[in-house]
Write a protein that holds these residues in place. Structure first.
Motif, mmCIF file in Angstrom:
data_model
loop_
_atom_site.group_PDB
_atom_site.id
_atom_site.type_symbol
_atom_site.label_atom_id
_atom_site.label_comp_id
_atom_site.label_asym_id
_atom_site.label_seq_id
_atom_site.Cartn_x
_atom_site.Cartn_y
_atom_site.Cartn_z
ATOM 1 N N ARG A 38 -61.207 44.866 66.969
ATOM 2 C CA ARG A 38 -60.581 43.808 66.178
ATOM 3 C C ARG A 38 -59.092 44.074 65.973
ATOM 4 O O ARG A 38 -58.282 43.140 65.934
ATOM 5 C CB ARG A 38 -61.282 43.672 64.820
ATOM 6 N N ALA A 39 -58.740 45.340 65.844
ATOM 7 C CA ALA A 39 -57.343 45.688 65.617
ATOM 8 C C ALA A 39 -56.480 45.396 66.836
ATOM 9 O O ALA A 39 -55.334 44.933 66.706
ATOM 10 C CB ALA A 39 -57.229 47.166 65.236
ATOM 11 N N ALA A 40 -56.999 45.664 68.028
ATOM 12 C CA ALA A 40 -56.229 45.466 69.266
ATOM 13 C C ALA A 40 -57.202 45.466 70.438
ATOM 14 O O ALA A 40 -57.542 46.523 70.958
ATOM 15 C CB ALA A 40 -55.181 46.562 69.431
ATOM 16 N N ASP A 41 -57.646 44.294 70.819
ATOM 17 C CA ASP A 41 -58.625 44.181 71.908
ATOM 18 C C ASP A 41 -58.007 44.654 73.219
ATOM 19 O O ASP A 41 -56.912 44.229 73.590
ATOM 20 C CB ASP A 41 -59.073 42.716 72.029
ATOM 21 N N TRP A 42 -58.686 45.558 73.913
ATOM 22 C CA TRP A 42 -58.164 46.128 75.156
ATOM 23 C C TRP A 42 -58.779 45.515 76.407
ATOM 24 O O TRP A 42 -58.448 45.917 77.521
ATOM 25 C CB TRP A 42 -58.407 47.633 75.170
ATOM 26 N N VAL A 141 -53.507 53.996 65.384
ATOM 27 C CA VAL A 141 -53.690 55.407 65.048
ATOM 28 C C VAL A 141 -54.969 55.543 64.236
ATOM 29 O O VAL A 141 -55.117 54.903 63.189
ATOM 30 C CB VAL A 141 -52.482 55.941 64.259
ATOM 31 N N ILE A 142 -55.899 56.352 64.724
ATOM 32 C CA ILE A 142 -57.145 56.618 64.007
ATOM 33 C C ILE A 142 -56.959 57.918 63.233
ATOM 34 O O ILE A 142 -56.779 58.991 63.819
ATOM 35 C CB ILE A 142 -58.344 56.732 64.965
ATOM 36 N N ALA A 179 -46.238 49.004 59.828
ATOM 37 C CA ALA A 179 -47.645 48.961 60.223
ATOM 38 C C ALA A 179 -48.500 48.442 59.074
ATOM 39 O O ALA A 179 -48.095 48.441 57.911
ATOM 40 C CB ALA A 179 -48.126 50.347 60.638
ATOM 41 N N ARG A 180 -49.698 47.988 59.429
ATOM 42 C CA ARG A 180 -50.704 47.678 58.416
ATOM 43 C C ARG A 180 -51.841 48.685 58.562
ATOM 44 O O ARG A 180 -52.111 49.170 59.666
ATOM 45 C CB ARG A 180 -51.223 46.245 58.560
ATOM 46 N N THR A 181 -52.484 48.981 57.446
ATOM 47 C CA THR A 181 -53.533 49.998 57.438
ATOM 48 C C THR A 181 -54.857 49.387 57.001
ATOM 49 O O THR A 181 -54.908 48.650 56.013
ATOM 50 C CB THR A 181 -53.159 51.163 56.506
ATOM 51 N N LEU A 228 -57.174 53.092 59.958
ATOM 52 C CA LEU A 228 -56.527 52.615 61.172
ATOM 53 C C LEU A 228 -55.141 52.128 60.798
ATOM 54 O O LEU A 228 -54.984 51.163 60.038
ATOM 55 C CB LEU A 228 -57.334 51.469 61.795
ATOM 56 N N HIS A 229 -54.124 52.797 61.324
ATOM 57 C CA HIS A 229 -52.740 52.376 61.140
ATOM 58 C C HIS A 229 -52.361 51.567 62.386
ATOM 59 O O HIS A 229 -52.332 52.111 63.490
ATOM 60 C CB HIS A 229 -51.821 53.577 60.974
ATOM 61 N N ILE A 230 -52.086 50.306 62.208
ATOM 62 C CA ILE A 230 -51.893 49.384 63.328
ATOM 63 C C ILE A 230 -50.437 48.937 63.353
ATOM 64 O O ILE A 230 -49.958 48.241 62.449
ATOM 65 C CB ILE A 230 -52.831 48.168 63.192
ATOM 66 N N TRP A 231 -49.723 49.362 64.389
ATOM 67 C CA TRP A 231 -48.296 49.071 64.531
ATOM 68 C C TRP A 231 -48.074 48.189 65.757
ATOM 69 O O TRP A 231 -48.580 48.500 66.842
ATOM 70 C CB TRP A 231 -47.508 50.363 64.666
ATOM 71 N N THR A 232 -47.355 47.110 65.582
ATOM 72 C CA THR A 232 -47.091 46.159 66.658
ATOM 73 C C THR A 232 -45.637 46.227 67.070
ATOM 74 O O THR A 232 -44.734 46.131 66.210
ATOM 75 C CB THR A 232 -47.437 44.719 66.227
ATOM 76 N N LYS A 233 -45.388 46.374 68.347
ATOM 77 C CA LYS A 233 -44.007 46.405 68.842
ATOM 78 C C LYS A 233 -43.387 45.003 68.709
ATOM 79 O O LYS A 233 -44.006 44.021 69.103
ATOM 80 C CB LYS A 233 -43.975 46.852 70.293
ATOM 81 N N PRO A 234 -42.197 44.909 68.149
ATOM 82 C CA PRO A 234 -41.559 43.595 68.014
ATOM 83 C C PRO A 234 -41.354 42.907 69.370
ATOM 84 O O PRO A 234 -41.219 43.562 70.392
ATOM 85 C CB PRO A 234 -40.221 43.929 67.342
#
Length: 234
Positions: A38-42, A141-142, A179-181, A228-234
């Motif tokens: 859900r955080a980042a579908d691969w 990041v887990i 990031a969002r956690t 889960l620390h979820i960081w998105t590149k601008p």
């Protein structure tokens, strides 16, 4: 390749077989795995497992267009490369990823490198991940949750765990990076008590592990919280 900034992991580097048991016990119901999706579908994307160790998780990414493992410990590379033919494995580190600029869609860092604390600033690794990610690509990041779950209680009792950041420090650091956690409650579950005991001794000082085992003589697992620390590149 010599990576001067690489610090070998005491658990996997010290007892690879014991760490294999630990990986096999993590998240038996797939709760964490679904949260990662859900955080980042691969699916149909290029995914990097950063700090892939002996490659235990590489086969799980079979739906990716391409899976790449990056591991600094040369002792683990052979095992990681033998794990699946679908993944390419290279020696590298968070600060030195041997991939081209803007070539990756998703990066997973599972309990590797990204432990912000008063003693360590992982900004150099985040900058390198940003280099290889495509625009709107994601780093997930887990990390261990130090607040919720039985594993967290063991971490709080363990002095060496302070080096991974305590309390809210890691989450605040990631929030400052944009990031969002997300908190995820999963568990460890073993088939044999001896395996459980081996892994607790691998991860915690003897007195901490023995005290917990003495108070829970019949248990084969424990609740295990992750962040889960979820960081998105601008």
């Amino acid at each position: 390749m010599t990576l001067n900034d690489f610090v070998p992991a005491a658990n996997q580097g010290g007892d690879p077989a014991g760490y294999e048991l630990e990986n096999g016990a993590i998240d038996p119901q797939g709760t964490l795995w679904e949260a990662l999706r859900r955080a980042a579908d691969w699916r149909h994307k290029v995914l990097v497992d950063l700090g892939c160790g002996a490659g235990y998780w590489l086969p799980k990414y079979s739906e990716a267009e391409k899976t790449i493992g990056i591991e600094p410990d040369s002792r683990l590379l052979e095992a990681a490369r033998a794990r699946t033919r679908r993944a390419a494995v290279f020696q590298g580190s968070a600060e030195h990823i041997p991939l081209a600029d803007s070539s990756v869609d998703v990066v997973h860092a599972r309990l590797a490198y990204f432990f912000p604390s008063e003693f360590f600033d992982p900004a150099a690794g985040l900058k390198e991940v940003a280099r290889v990610l495509r625009p709107r690509g994601k780093l997930v990041v887990i990390d261990n949750d130090h607040a919720l779950g039985e594993f967290a209680a063991l971490l709080r009792a363990s002095a060496p765990a302070a080096a991974q950041g305590r309390d809210s420090y890691p989450s605040v650091w990631w929030q400052e990076q944009g990031a969002r956690t997300t908190a995820v409650m999963s568990r460890w579950q073993f088939h044999r008590r001896s395996d459980f005991e081996r892994v607790l001794h691998l991860e915690f000082p003897t007195e901490v592990a023995e005290d917990w085992l003495r108070r829970h003589p019949d248990r084969l697992g424990l609740s295990y919280g992750c962040l889960l620390h979820i960081w998105t590149k601008p």
